[in-house]
Write an enzyme that holds these catalytic residues in place. Structure first.
Site, PDB file in Angstrom:
ATOM      1  N   ASP A   1       0.851  -1.204   0.000  1.00  0.00           N
ATOM      2  CA  ASP A   1       0.000   0.000   0.000  1.00  0.00           C
ATOM      3  C   ASP A   1       0.887   1.256   0.000  1.00  0.00           C
ATOM      4  O   ASP A   1       0.883   2.020   0.949  1.00  0.00           O
ATOM      5  CB  ASP A   1      -0.952  -0.006   1.220  1.00  0.00           C
ATOM      6  CG  ASP A   1      -0.223  -0.054   2.560  1.00  0.00           C
ATOM      7  OD1 ASP A   1       0.978  -0.438   2.587  1.00  0.00           O
ATOM      8  OD2 ASP A   1      -0.833   0.302   3.583  1.00  0.00           O
TER       9      ASP A   1
ATOM     10  N   ASP B   1       7.570   3.590   2.987  1.00  0.00           N
ATOM     11  CA  ASP B   1       8.412   2.409   3.226  1.00  0.00           C
ATOM     12  C   ASP B   1       8.056   1.270   2.270  1.00  0.00           C
ATOM     13  O   ASP B   1       8.921   0.485   1.885  1.00  0.00           O
ATOM     14  CB  ASP B   1       8.371   1.973   4.695  1.00  0.00           C
ATOM     15  CG  ASP B   1       6.971   1.799   5.239  1.00  0.00           C
ATOM     16  OD1 ASP B   1       6.026   2.435   4.740  1.00  0.00           O
ATOM     17  OD2 ASP B   1       6.805   1.004   6.183  1.00  0.00           O
ATOM     18  N   ASP B   2       6.794   1.210   1.839  1.00  0.00           N
ATOM     19  CA  ASP B   2       6.437   0.238   0.787  1.00  0.00           C
ATOM     20  C   ASP B   2       7.231   0.524  -0.486  1.00  0.00           C
ATOM     21  O   ASP B   2       7.677  -0.402  -1.173  1.00  0.00           O
ATOM     22  CB  ASP B   2       4.945   0.323   0.444  1.00  0.00           C
ATOM     23  CG  ASP B   2       4.043   0.047   1.621  1.00  0.00           C
ATOM     24  OD1 ASP B   2       3.591  -1.092   1.773  1.00  0.00           O
ATOM     25  OD2 ASP B   2       3.784   0.989   2.404  1.00  0.00           O
TER      26      ASP B   2
ATOM     27  N   ASN C   1      -2.524   2.562   3.682  1.00  0.00           N
ATOM     28  CA  ASN C   1      -1.960   3.888   3.967  1.00  0.00           C
ATOM     29  C   ASN C   1      -2.792   4.997   3.340  1.00  0.00           C
ATOM     30  O   ASN C   1      -2.923   6.084   3.888  1.00  0.00           O
ATOM     31  CB  ASN C   1      -0.529   3.977   3.439  1.00  0.00           C
ATOM     32  CG  ASN C   1       0.450   3.220   4.313  1.00  0.00           C
ATOM     33  OD1 ASN C   1       0.278   3.134   5.526  1.00  0.00           O
ATOM     34  ND2 ASN C   1       1.480   2.658   3.693  1.00  0.00           N
TER      35      ASN C   1
ATOM     36  N   ASN D   1       1.768   0.947  17.243  1.00  0.00           N
ATOM     37  CA  ASN D   1       1.918   2.314  16.741  1.00  0.00           C
ATOM     38  C   ASN D   1       0.567   2.931  16.384  1.00  0.00           C
ATOM     39  O   ASN D   1       0.448   4.138  16.268  1.00  0.00           O
ATOM     40  CB  ASN D   1       2.919   2.398  15.575  1.00  0.00           C
ATOM     41  CG  ASN D   1       2.478   1.600  14.348  1.00  0.00           C
ATOM     42  OD1 ASN D   1       1.388   1.016  14.311  1.00  0.00           O
ATOM     43  ND2 ASN D   1       3.329   1.577  13.333  1.00  0.00           N
TER      44      ASN D   1
ATOM     45  N   GLU E   1      -0.434  -2.599  15.835  1.00  0.00           N
ATOM     46  CA  GLU E   1       0.291  -2.003  14.712  1.00  0.00           C
ATOM     47  C   GLU E   1      -0.716  -1.714  13.593  1.00  0.00           C
ATOM     48  O   GLU E   1      -1.712  -2.426  13.441  1.00  0.00           O
ATOM     49  CB  GLU E   1       1.401  -2.977  14.280  1.00  0.00           C
ATOM     50  CG  GLU E   1       2.271  -2.525  13.131  1.00  0.00           C
ATOM     51  CD  GLU E   1       1.629  -2.754  11.777  1.00  0.00           C
ATOM     52  OE1 GLU E   1       1.914  -1.990  10.842  1.00  0.00           O
ATOM     53  OE2 GLU E   1       0.824  -3.704  11.669  1.00  0.00           O
ATOM     54  N   PHE E   2      -0.417  -0.723  12.755  1.00  0.00           N
ATOM     55  CA  PHE E   2      -1.363  -0.246  11.747  1.00  0.00           C
ATOM     56  C   PHE E   2      -1.916  -1.361  10.830  1.00  0.00           C
ATOM     57  O   PHE E   2      -3.136  -1.511  10.696  1.00  0.00           O
ATOM     58  CB  PHE E   2      -0.697   0.848  10.890  1.00  0.00           C
ATOM     59  CG  PHE E   2      -1.551   1.344   9.756  1.00  0.00           C
ATOM     60  CD1 PHE E   2      -2.577   2.259   9.979  1.00  0.00           C
ATOM     61  CD2 PHE E   2      -1.348   0.887   8.458  1.00  0.00           C
ATOM     62  CE1 PHE E   2      -3.371   2.719   8.934  1.00  0.00           C
ATOM     63  CE2 PHE E   2      -2.145   1.335   7.405  1.00  0.00           C
ATOM     64  CZ  PHE E   2      -3.152   2.248   7.644  1.00  0.00           C
ATOM     65  N   ASN E   3      -1.033  -2.121  10.180  1.00  0.00           N
ATOM     66  CA  ASN E   3      -1.505  -3.099   9.183  1.00  0.00           C
ATOM     67  C   ASN E   3      -2.467  -4.122   9.785  1.00  0.00           C
ATOM     68  O   ASN E   3      -3.403  -4.572   9.119  1.00  0.00           O
ATOM     69  CB  ASN E   3      -0.325  -3.841   8.548  1.00  0.00           C
ATOM     70  CG  ASN E   3       0.516  -2.942   7.661  1.00  0.00           C
ATOM     71  OD1 ASN E   3       0.032  -1.929   7.174  1.00  0.00           O
ATOM     72  ND2 ASN E   3       1.771  -3.313   7.467  1.00  0.00           N
TER      73      ASN E   3
ATOM     74  N   HIS F   1       9.888   0.375   7.890  1.00  0.00           N
ATOM     75  CA  HIS F   1       9.343  -0.955   8.210  1.00  0.00           C
ATOM     76  C   HIS F   1       9.410  -1.972   7.059  1.00  0.00           C
ATOM     77  O   HIS F   1       9.969  -3.053   7.200  1.00  0.00           O
ATOM     78  CB  HIS F   1       7.862  -0.836   8.599  1.00  0.00           C
ATOM     79  CG  HIS F   1       7.547   0.198   9.624  1.00  0.00           C
ATOM     80  ND1 HIS F   1       7.655  -0.034  10.966  1.00  0.00           N
ATOM     81  CD2 HIS F   1       7.111   1.483   9.500  1.00  0.00           C
ATOM     82  CE1 HIS F   1       7.291   1.044  11.643  1.00  0.00           C
ATOM     83  NE2 HIS F   1       6.960   1.983  10.773  1.00  0.00           N
ATOM     84  N   ASP F   2       8.727  -1.634   5.970  1.00  0.00           N
ATOM     85  CA  ASP F   2       8.367  -2.664   4.992  1.00  0.00           C
ATOM     86  C   ASP F   2       9.545  -3.376   4.318  1.00  0.00           C
ATOM     87  O   ASP F   2       9.480  -4.597   4.105  1.00  0.00           O
ATOM     88  CB  ASP F   2       7.426  -2.074   3.931  1.00  0.00           C
ATOM     89  CG  ASP F   2       6.081  -1.696   4.530  1.00  0.00           C
ATOM     90  OD1 ASP F   2       5.714  -2.252   5.586  1.00  0.00           O
ATOM     91  OD2 ASP F   2       5.383  -0.848   3.937  1.00  0.00           O
TER      92      ASP F   2
HETATM   93  C1  BDR Z   1       3.150  -0.126   8.574  1.00  0.00           C
HETATM   94  O1  BDR Z   1       2.085   0.801   8.418  1.00  0.00           O
HETATM   95  C2  BDR Z   1       2.259   1.556   7.251  1.00  0.00           C
HETATM   96  O2  BDR Z   1       2.005   2.896   7.508  1.00  0.00           O
HETATM   97  C3  BDR Z   1       3.654   1.304   6.772  1.00  0.00           C
HETATM   98  O3  BDR Z   1       3.703   1.348   5.356  1.00  0.00           O
HETATM   99  C4  BDR Z   1       3.973  -0.056   7.301  1.00  0.00           C
HETATM  100  O4  BDR Z   1       3.539  -1.071   6.413  1.00  0.00           O
HETATM  101  C5  BDR Z   1       3.912   0.201   9.839  1.00  0.00           C
HETATM  102  O5  BDR Z   1       3.070   0.101  10.938  1.00  0.00           O
HETATM  103 CA    CA Z   2       2.906  -0.591   4.148  1.00  0.00          CA
END
Ligand code: BDR
Ligand code: CA
Length: 312
Positions: free
Chosen positions: A9, A13-14, A38, A158, A164-166, A239-240
């Site tokens: 997405d 970082d992707d 994202n 986060n 975590e977001f994902n 991250h990614d």
């Molecule tokens: C993940 O959330 C997204 O914002 C970043 O691309 C990463 O995949 C980090 O929590």
């Molecule tokens: Ca991502």
């Protein structure tokens, strides 16, 4: 080379994960699939195509996936990635568009058409497409080599104190993915918070001196500001690409086997990845998480890939 499908997405970082895969001879990127995360599906799909255009990569198929999570409304991460999902860079206009196949079908067909045990799935966004693929064609579970995903963390968060977001965006999809009996490596926040793009790391990338190096540096400028303002970080965690780095060189991190489950009900803990660390993992444990990053090796891999991409 490891055959992978990157489900992403983009996302700053992707975008780096895409470039890391493209620049490594150890990775055979069979396709990129996109997922609302994202930013909206439309925006992240455009971004994926534009990142490929930036480095003049015009053959790898890009397939658009699900626009929203299985059960919940999509929650985007504009505070971290901006209104476009890739704020801070001037993206070239893509010279092509997505293939005429849904990402879920692209994932299923690619896995079923290849020899068993040869395809690795690399999700770096919410897990909706992967869960849909499991439900539509359960045979993919025994056919893939493994799943190496960015998401979760062992009891850090986060997008909430513990999520975590994902995972938090689509916890039901994550539940499906962690419960399917394939090999899952969770590259979570405990690992990715070691992958900080310090000014020195960024200067090292800039020193490559190509348009691609400059592009990555501009991505990091925005990412640094966003993480400083909204997440309390001095340097942004990238991250990614940690997932792809692990596939290029498994020695870039240590991993530990443990049963991992996903919280789908908790008021305070929705989307938490719960690892059971009370005892050594049972023999049939199919989940593991990344623990310690070899930071220098990680940035060396990023450097090498950007260098290999050359002028783009
Ligand atoms: C993940 O959330 C997204 O914002 C970043 O691309 C990463 O995949 C980090 O929590
Ligand atoms: Ca991502």
């Amino acid at each position: 080379a490891r055959k992978i499908i990157l489900d992403c997405d983009p996302g700053h970082d992707d975008a780096v994960a895409i470039l890391l895969a493209l620049g490594s001879e150890k990775i055979d990127l069979l396709g990129i699939t996109t997922i609302g995360g994202n930013q909206t599906l439309h925006k992240v799909t455009y971004n994926a195509l534009a990142v490929l255009e930036e480095v003049k990569e015009r053959t790898i198929p890009v397939a658009a996936g699900c626009a929203s999570p299985l059960v919940r409304e999509l929650e985007v991460a504009a505070s971290v990635h901006g209104d476009t999902g890739l704020d801070g860079v001037d993206l070239p206009k893509p010279s092509r568009t997505v293939i005429d196949k849904h990402a879920v079908d692209f994932i299923i067909d690619t896995i079923m058409e290849h020899e068993p045990g040869t395809i690795t799935l690399v999700p770096t966004g919410p897990l909706t497409n992967i869960a849909m693929a499991v439900r539509k064609e359960p045979m993919i579970v025994e056919r893939v080599k493994e799943v190496v995903l960015m998401g979760g963390g062992v009891h850090v968060g986060n997008w909430s104190a513990v999520a975590e977001f994902n995972i938090k965006v689509d916890p039901e999809a994550a539940h499906v993915v962690f419960h399917a009996p394939w090999q899952v490596t969770m590259v979570g926040l405990d690992l990715t918070h070691q992958a900080l793009c310090t000014p020195a790391r960024q200067r090292d990338i800039e020193s490559i001196g190509t348009p691609t190096a400059k592009f990555v540096s501009q991505l990091m400028d925005f990412f640094r500001k966003a993480y400083a303002q909204n997440q309390g970080f001095v340097d942004p965690p990238v991250h990614d690409p940690c997932t792809v780095a692990y596939l290029i060189d498994p020695n870039v991190m240590t991993v530990r086997k443990a049963p991992i489950d996903v919280e789908t009900h908790g008021d305070l803990t929705l989307g938490m990845t719960v690892a059971d660390l009370r005892a050594p993992a049972p023999a049939d444990c199919h989940t593991q998480y990344a623990e310690k990053l070899d930071v220098d090796r990680f940035w060396q891999l990023i450097h090498e890939s950007i260098e290999n991409i050359g002028e783009g």
